[in-house]
Enzyme design. Structure first.
Site, PDB file in Angstrom:
ATOM      1  N   ARG A 183      16.589 -49.468   4.373  1.00  0.00           N
ATOM      2  CA  ARG A 183      17.856 -49.556   3.641  1.00  0.00           C
ATOM      3  C   ARG A 183      17.723 -49.526   2.119  1.00  0.00           C
ATOM      4  O   ARG A 183      18.732 -49.336   1.439  1.00  0.00           O
ATOM      5  CB  ARG A 183      18.605 -50.815   4.079  1.00  0.00           C
ATOM      6  CG  ARG A 183      18.874 -50.881   5.579  1.00  0.00           C
ATOM      7  CD  ARG A 183      19.618 -49.669   6.093  1.00  0.00           C
ATOM      8  NE  ARG A 183      19.969 -49.796   7.507  1.00  0.00           N
ATOM      9  CZ  ARG A 183      20.713 -48.940   8.183  1.00  0.00           C
ATOM     10  NH1 ARG A 183      21.183 -47.854   7.577  1.00  0.00           N
ATOM     11  NH2 ARG A 183      20.977 -49.130   9.459  1.00  0.00           N
ATOM     12  N   LEU A 207      24.513 -52.747   9.504  1.00  0.00           N
ATOM     13  CA  LEU A 207      23.665 -53.933   9.390  1.00  0.00           C
ATOM     14  C   LEU A 207      23.237 -54.469  10.751  1.00  0.00           C
ATOM     15  O   LEU A 207      22.062 -54.797  10.962  1.00  0.00           O
ATOM     16  CB  LEU A 207      24.415 -55.014   8.602  1.00  0.00           C
ATOM     17  CG  LEU A 207      23.717 -56.364   8.413  1.00  0.00           C
ATOM     18  CD1 LEU A 207      22.437 -56.215   7.597  1.00  0.00           C
ATOM     19  CD2 LEU A 207      24.666 -57.359   7.745  1.00  0.00           C
ATOM     20  N   VAL A 208      24.175 -54.559  11.694  1.00  0.00           N
ATOM     21  CA  VAL A 208      23.861 -55.177  12.986  1.00  0.00           C
ATOM     22  C   VAL A 208      22.988 -54.295  13.873  1.00  0.00           C
ATOM     23  O   VAL A 208      22.565 -54.725  14.944  1.00  0.00           O
ATOM     24  CB  VAL A 208      25.148 -55.587  13.750  1.00  0.00           C
ATOM     25  CG1 VAL A 208      25.922 -56.623  12.963  1.00  0.00           C
ATOM     26  CG2 VAL A 208      26.033 -54.379  14.073  1.00  0.00           C
ATOM     27  N   SER A 247       2.417 -60.220  12.186  1.00  0.00           N
ATOM     28  CA  SER A 247       3.013 -61.219  13.087  1.00  0.00           C
ATOM     29  C   SER A 247       3.161 -62.604  12.446  1.00  0.00           C
ATOM     30  O   SER A 247       4.163 -63.289  12.709  1.00  0.00           O
ATOM     31  CB  SER A 247       2.221 -61.310  14.395  1.00  0.00           C
ATOM     32  OG  SER A 247       0.880 -61.686  14.164  1.00  0.00           O
ATOM     33  N   ARG A 262      44.973 -55.235  15.075  1.00  0.00           N
ATOM     34  CA  ARG A 262      43.801 -54.989  14.219  1.00  0.00           C
ATOM     35  C   ARG A 262      43.167 -53.621  14.446  1.00  0.00           C
ATOM     36  O   ARG A 262      42.394 -53.146  13.613  1.00  0.00           O
ATOM     37  CB  ARG A 262      42.749 -56.085  14.432  1.00  0.00           C
ATOM     38  CG  ARG A 262      42.143 -56.072  15.825  1.00  0.00           C
ATOM     39  CD  ARG A 262      41.191 -57.233  16.048  1.00  0.00           C
ATOM     40  NE  ARG A 262      40.809 -57.333  17.453  1.00  0.00           N
ATOM     41  CZ  ARG A 262      39.582 -57.607  17.875  1.00  0.00           C
ATOM     42  NH1 ARG A 262      38.612 -57.805  17.002  1.00  0.00           N
ATOM     43  NH2 ARG A 262      39.317 -57.701  19.159  1.00  0.00           N
TER      44      ARG A 262
END
Length: 249
Positions: A191, A84-85, A62, A164
């Site tokens: 990752r 990533l998000v 923490s 788009r």
């Protein structure tokens, strides 16, 4: 329109000053009867390093949330940023396809596709077709909106926000994001792992290299889960734990 293979560019923009001392101060405060100022005076570099090693061995994480790191990443795909998000304890600001008109969009070519001439040709053709479709849809919608009385600037914006939708996951993007150190360590566990996709793994390794320059003791044991514990992948494990420890430790 240009393609890129593995051209991820990562820069550490900002970070909490004296990150290791901040973490050590926060952790020591939990166990110290003295005031903050008196405690800080007693924190030499040697004591900071000793305290950080103790924290990591105890799994007391923490206090490391008190420091944060802000990165800029370019030359990455929308596929990467979608992954990533998923790391939700963070802040993200990404280049918008809604407000930025992409007259010649750049794209990321996966290395396995790039090294085979046949698949590379198919891939590039698909990218070029996406650009043609985008240009045609944007132009058609813009003219339609202008004919209905809309001002040109507003018409262009409204047109590209729908056009788009034809762009692929390979579309190159830019993103700035901030993570605290605890989130970063969790990010590296997932990752930097060989089971992560190549692009986000490259990003993670570049990020780890950057934070180690400014907080080497804090991130000394960072990397895939197997570096500082057991592999959580079960039957899907790559079986390279010993090799990973040599790379990351």
């Amino acid at each position: 329109m240009r393609g890129k293979t593995m051209g991820v560019k990562v820069k550490l923009l900002e970070y909490t000053p004296n990150p290791e001392k901040v973490v050590a101060s926060a952790a020591k405060l939990c166990y110290s009867p003295v005031g903050v100022e008196e405690m800080a005076k007693d924190l030499s570099e040697e004591k900071v390093n000793k305290f950080l090693n103790m924290l990591m061995s105890y799994g007391h994480e923490s206090p490391i949330e008190h420091v944060s790191f802000t990165f800029a990443a370019e030359g990455v795909s929308r596929s990467l940023t979608h992954q990533l998000v998923r790391h939700r304890i963070a802040s993200y600001s990404q280049q918008s396809q809604r407000y930025v008109k992409l007259d010649q969009f750049q794209y990321i070519i996966p290395p396995e596709i790039d090294k085979d001439n046949n698949t590379r040709s198919i891939f590039i053709e698909a990218m070029e077709n996406s650009q043609k479709a985008y240009d045609k849809i944007a132009s058609t919608l813009e003219q339609k909106y202008i004919s209905e009385g809309m001002k040109r600037k507003e018409a262009e914006k409204k047109a590209i926000e729908d056009a788009r939708y034809v762009f692929p996951n390979a579309c190159e993007t830019k993103i700035i994001f901030t993570m605290n150190a605890r989130t970063l360590m969790n990010f590296f566990r997932h990752r930097c792992c060989t089971r992560a996709q190549w692009e986000i793994r490259n990003l993670a390794n570049e990020m780890l290299s950057e934070v180690k320059k400014v907080a080497p003791n804090l991130f000394k044991y960072s990397g895939p889960s197997c570096v500082n514990g057991n592999c959580p992948e079960g039957a899907m494990s790559c079986g390279k734990a010993a090799e990973m420890k040599k790379i990351y430790l």
